[in-house]
Design an enzyme around this catalytic site. Sequence first.
Site, PDB file in Angstrom:
ATOM      1  CD  GLN A  82      -2.829   1.652   2.674  1.00 30.00           C
ATOM      2  OE1 GLN A  82      -2.586   0.242   3.482  1.00 30.00           O
ATOM      3  NE2 GLN A  82      -3.278   1.683   2.469  1.00 30.00           N
ATOM      4  N   GLY A  83       0.825   2.303  -0.773  1.00 21.88           N
ATOM      5  CA  GLY A  83       1.424   2.983  -0.924  1.00 21.88           C
ATOM      6  C   GLY A  83       0.640   4.444  -0.897  1.00 21.88           C
ATOM      7  CE1 TYR A  84      -4.252   4.149  -0.763  1.00 27.05           C
ATOM      8  CE2 TYR A  84      -5.309   4.427   1.213  1.00 27.05           C
ATOM      9  CZ  TYR A  84      -5.368   4.507   0.439  1.00 27.05           C
ATOM     10  OH  TYR A  84      -5.978   3.835  -0.303  1.00 27.05           O
ATOM     11  CB  SER A  85       2.452   7.501   4.701  1.00 24.37           C
ATOM     12  OG  SER A  85       1.129   6.370   5.274  1.00 24.37           O
ATOM     13  CD  GLU A 109      -5.390  -0.193   6.245  1.00 20.24           C
ATOM     14  OE1 GLU A 109      -5.482   1.355   5.204  1.00 20.24           O
ATOM     15  OE2 GLU A 109      -4.541   0.530   7.359  1.00 20.24           O
ATOM     16  CB  SER A 112      -2.504   8.382  14.598  1.00 19.56           C
ATOM     17  OG  SER A 112      -3.172   9.585  14.866  1.00 19.56           O
ATOM     18  CG  ASN A 113      -5.909   4.025  17.816  1.00 17.44           C
ATOM     19  OD1 ASN A 113      -5.000   4.221  16.873  1.00 17.44           O
ATOM     20  ND2 ASN A 113      -5.646   3.475  19.208  1.00 17.44           N
ATOM     21  CD  GLU A 114      -2.560  10.003  19.182  1.00 12.20           C
ATOM     22  OE1 GLU A 114      -2.611   9.586  18.321  1.00 12.20           O
ATOM     23  OE2 GLU A 114      -2.830   9.508  20.346  1.00 12.20           O
TER      24      GLU A 114
END
Length: 389
Positions: A125-128, A243, A374-376
């Site tokens: 997966q190339g997102y970030s 996801e 992230s969870n935040e």
Amino acid sequence: MHATFSPEELAFRDEVRVFLRDNFDEQLAARIHNPKTFKTATIEWQKKRYDKGWVAPGWPVEHGGCGWTDTQKYIFDSALAEVGAPDVPPFGLKMVGPVIYTFGNDEQKQRFLPGILTGDTWWCQGYSEPGAGSDLAGLQTRAERDGDDYIINGTKIWTTYAQYADWIFALVRTDNSGKPQQGISFLLIDMRTPGITVSPIIAIDGEHHLNEVSFDNVRVPVANRIGEENQGWTYAKALLSHERTALSGIAYCKQVLSKVRRFAAEENDDGSRLLDDPVFQARMADIEMELMALEYTELRVLATVAQGGAPGMESSLLKLKGTELQQAAQSLQFDVAGLYGSVLPTEHEVGHAFGDRSRREYMYGRACTIYGGSNEVQKNIIAKFGLGL
Ligand SMILES: Cc1cc2nc3c(=O)[nH]c(=O)nc-3n(C[C@H](O)[C@H](O)[C@H](O)COP(=O)(O)OP(=O)(O)OC[C@H]3O[C@@H](n4cnc5c(N)ncnc54)[C@H](O)[C@@H]3O)c2cc1C
């Protein structure tokens, strides 16, 4: 979801247990957990499930799904957990596969779905990007049109298992003029294309799961674009909610707890067992109760999806709570391993295998509250779309 199973469901559970008895054992599990044999052993395990027709429970039947009810999916996951059988990596089956069968054209479906089902084609997966994680819409990897191709330049980071992947699904910028979300396209890129470089990033557990992937004038056919140009954000968002639902990790948590339970049932030299210790029992029960509540929530979300709905804010809730529980289970496992958990790996096997896995899972498990958003950030989504704040 029924608290008791019908005779047909019990027969299905027996069938799953027989399948697992005949096709999964501790040697296969050990090879899947060993980085040197991870890929071949994972493909072997996936093919066994594929041959049985049991590889893609969440897919529509016409594309190779199992046609199971939610209860059957639950029975299957529970049976996997009982024997410690891991799921296969999510990038093909749970991420790009649903995007292709939902938004891809017929040619793309015929070309890519079979390899995803058999496990012969591996995806990453190339997102970030180095400057775009939580703020994913800020991604800068450029795709410029040149005849029937795009020319790609830029860098993706934290790309899990890129070193094994045959293909990468990537978000790229095709337009800079409007809002950041508007100029993004979703491309399928062959990892063997000239100009792609994969550089390892070694994680806190000392292993190579992660990579940086750079693109230097990489030529990608326009035919490899999913859907419309500049509409990639829409497809990416659909994928992210699936996801995050998958990241709740309930089956994984159950596996960890059943390993902990087996280990805690072993007798010490004086005949005592950790399993009988009330403090241990209370800690285990706390996690199990929360896990059960989460499982029912997930089943409700999956039932909505099965009826044609999309997991919305609930997917953030599942990701948030599921990853907190994964870390709680990993901490318990690490504590239960005691001194065995602090033995660092050497060429020779030292201590109890349970200790080695508990340390590795504890360390790598710190990342689960970061990846997949992230969870935040999940809390922000719940506050905005769930609570209307
Ligand atoms: C083990 C691992 C595997 C991964 N695998 C992949 C992969 O295969 N493919 C892929 O594309 N990506 C992958 N990622 C990347 C992952 O999706 C990002 O790390 C994640 O989205 C966070 O982005 P970031 O690292 O840039 O952190 P940042 O976005 O820079 O965030 C830094 C900190 O700031 C907080 N923060 C940021 N914005 C807000 C806000 N608005 N409100 C409150 N807090 C905020 C974050 O919670 C975090 O604590 C992986 C990451 C990890 C750790």
